[in-house]
Design a protein around this motif. Structure first.
Motif, mmCIF file in Angstrom:
data_model
loop_
_atom_site.group_PDB
_atom_site.id
_atom_site.type_symbol
_atom_site.label_atom_id
_atom_site.label_comp_id
_atom_site.label_asym_id
_atom_site.label_seq_id
_atom_site.Cartn_x
_atom_site.Cartn_y
_atom_site.Cartn_z
ATOM 1 N N GLU A 63 54.384 71.042 83.791
ATOM 2 C CA GLU A 63 53.912 71.387 85.126
ATOM 3 C C GLU A 63 54.544 70.457 86.157
ATOM 4 N N GLY A 64 55.282 71.007 87.089
ATOM 5 C CA GLY A 64 55.924 70.226 88.140
ATOM 6 C C GLY A 64 57.224 69.574 87.732
ATOM 7 N N ALA A 65 57.675 69.757 86.513
ATOM 8 C CA ALA A 65 58.929 69.147 86.059
ATOM 9 C C ALA A 65 59.748 70.162 85.275
ATOM 10 N N SER A 66 61.066 70.054 85.412
ATOM 11 C CA SER A 66 61.942 70.976 84.688
ATOM 12 C C SER A 66 62.277 70.428 83.304
ATOM 13 N N GLU A 67 62.889 71.256 82.492
ATOM 14 C CA GLU A 67 63.329 70.846 81.152
ATOM 15 C C GLU A 67 64.230 69.608 81.269
ATOM 16 N N THR A 68 64.090 68.666 80.341
ATOM 17 C CA THR A 68 64.808 67.397 80.429
ATOM 18 C C THR A 68 65.483 67.060 79.099
ATOM 19 N N VAL A 69 66.724 66.633 79.175
ATOM 20 C CA VAL A 69 67.422 66.076 78.019
ATOM 21 C C VAL A 69 67.120 64.584 78.037
ATOM 22 N N LEU A 70 66.640 64.048 76.904
ATOM 23 C CA LEU A 70 66.207 62.654 76.864
ATOM 24 C C LEU A 70 66.820 61.927 75.672
ATOM 25 N N PHE A 71 67.464 60.799 75.968
ATOM 26 C CA PHE A 71 68.047 59.918 74.950
ATOM 27 C C PHE A 71 67.211 58.644 74.932
ATOM 28 N N ARG A 72 66.778 58.215 73.753
ATOM 29 C CA ARG A 72 65.932 57.023 73.620
ATOM 30 C C ARG A 72 66.520 56.069 72.587
ATOM 31 N N LEU A 73 66.479 54.772 72.913
ATOM 32 C CA LEU A 73 66.744 53.706 71.958
ATOM 33 C C LEU A 73 65.407 53.032 71.740
ATOM 34 N N ILE A 74 64.976 52.909 70.493
ATOM 35 C CA ILE A 74 63.599 52.548 70.178
ATOM 36 C C ILE A 74 63.533 51.214 69.442
ATOM 37 N N HIS A 75 62.641 50.340 69.899
ATOM 38 C CA HIS A 75 62.386 49.038 69.297
ATOM 39 C C HIS A 75 61.764 49.254 67.913
ATOM 40 N N PRO A 76 61.888 48.306 66.995
ATOM 41 C CA PRO A 76 61.301 48.488 65.655
ATOM 42 C C PRO A 76 59.789 48.753 65.658
ATOM 43 N N ASN A 77 59.087 48.346 66.725
ATOM 44 C CA ASN A 77 57.642 48.596 66.791
ATOM 45 C C ASN A 77 57.313 50.008 67.265
ATOM 46 N N GLY A 78 58.318 50.814 67.561
ATOM 47 C CA GLY A 78 58.096 52.201 67.968
ATOM 48 C C GLY A 78 58.159 52.441 69.462
ATOM 49 N N GLN A 79 58.255 51.381 70.260
ATOM 50 C CA GLN A 79 58.293 51.510 71.719
ATOM 51 C C GLN A 79 59.722 51.795 72.187
ATOM 52 N N PRO A 80 59.948 52.883 72.947
ATOM 53 C CA PRO A 80 61.284 53.107 73.505
ATOM 54 C C PRO A 80 61.656 51.968 74.458
ATOM 55 N N SER A 81 62.798 51.345 74.254
ATOM 56 C CA SER A 81 63.260 50.249 75.095
ATOM 57 C C SER A 81 64.249 50.722 76.150
ATOM 58 N N VAL A 82 65.015 51.758 75.829
ATOM 59 C CA VAL A 82 65.987 52.317 76.759
ATOM 60 C C VAL A 82 65.805 53.826 76.761
ATOM 61 N N LYS A 83 65.760 54.401 77.957
ATOM 62 C CA LYS A 83 65.679 55.855 78.078
ATOM 63 C C LYS A 83 66.707 56.310 79.105
ATOM 64 N N ILE A 84 67.371 57.392 78.797
ATOM 65 C CA ILE A 84 68.269 58.047 79.741
ATOM 66 C C ILE A 84 67.865 59.513 79.755
ATOM 67 N N GLY A 85 67.567 60.026 80.925
ATOM 68 C CA GLY A 85 67.123 61.407 81.024
ATOM 69 C C GLY A 85 67.881 62.161 82.100
ATOM 70 N N ALA A 86 68.004 63.455 81.901
ATOM 71 C CA ALA A 86 68.658 64.313 82.883
ATOM 72 C C ALA A 86 67.957 65.660 82.903
ATOM 73 N N SER A 87 67.670 66.137 84.111
ATOM 74 C CA SER A 87 67.043 67.446 84.266
ATOM 75 C C SER A 87 67.765 68.208 85.360
ATOM 76 N N LEU A 88 67.270 69.364 85.672
ATOM 77 C CA LEU A 88 67.862 70.196 86.711
ATOM 78 C C LEU A 88 67.779 69.519 88.073
ATOM 79 N N THR A 89 66.738 68.749 88.311
ATOM 80 C CA THR A 89 66.514 68.151 89.630
ATOM 81 C C THR A 89 66.938 66.699 89.746
ATOM 82 N N GLY A 90 67.220 66.013 88.638
ATOM 83 C CA GLY A 90 67.590 64.612 88.756
ATOM 84 C C GLY A 90 67.930 63.970 87.435
ATOM 85 N N ALA A 91 68.110 62.640 87.508
ATOM 86 C CA ALA A 91 68.439 61.860 86.321
ATOM 87 C C ALA A 91 67.857 60.469 86.485
ATOM 88 N N GLY A 92 67.651 59.802 85.351
ATOM 89 C CA GLY A 92 67.089 58.463 85.414
ATOM 90 C C GLY A 92 67.478 57.625 84.223
#
Length: 129
Positions: A63-92
């Motif tokens: 709701e309020g967001a478009s489909e997103t491609v998401l790349f994650r690098l994850i710490h051994p404890n399960g917490q994502p440490s690096v995220k790169i995302g791209a959608s129709l409206t933006g990137a982060g």
């Protein structure tokens, strides 16, 4: 005589099998042409303990967001440490510190861009043009 013939045949079969195994182990594997792209809905890379340490996938529209491609690098404890995302409206791009309370977010959403810096004590600075 019959026993000697059977032993001779078995010895011959063993020799043929032994030579066949030797030939297959000596010859290197050869690629069959140019490999094609990997295709799928997502990819996960796991460590020796079976924990997901990196992933790339498509997050469905919410709701309020478009489909997103998401790349994650994850710490051994399960917490994502690096995220790169791209959608129709933006990137982060985000980086999270080991304490989960300090992080950096760089984002471009539509015509707006910003850099958000947050430290563990809750101090925050937002840079925008």
């Amino acid at each position: 005589m019959k026993r000697e013939a059977i032993l001779g045949v078995l010895t011959g079969i063993n020799l043929v099998l032994l030579l066949g195994i030797g030939v297959t182990q000596v010859l290197p594997a050869i690629a069959q042409g140019t490999p094609g792209p990997l295709r799928g809905n997502g990819l996960e890379i796991i460590d020796g303990a079976g924990r997901v340490r990196a992933s790339i996938g498509i997050q469905p529209a919410a709701e309020g967001a478009s489909e997103t491609v998401l790349f994650r690098l994850i710490h051994p404890n399960g917490q994502p440490s690096v995220k790169i995302g791209a959608s129709l409206t933006g990137a982060g791009l985000s980086f999270v510190g080991g304490d989960d309370a300090s992080y950096i977010i760089l984002e471009a959403e539509g015509p707006e861009t910003q850099l958000r810096l947050v430290e563990q004590e809750g101090r925050e600075q937002v840079l925008a043009p």
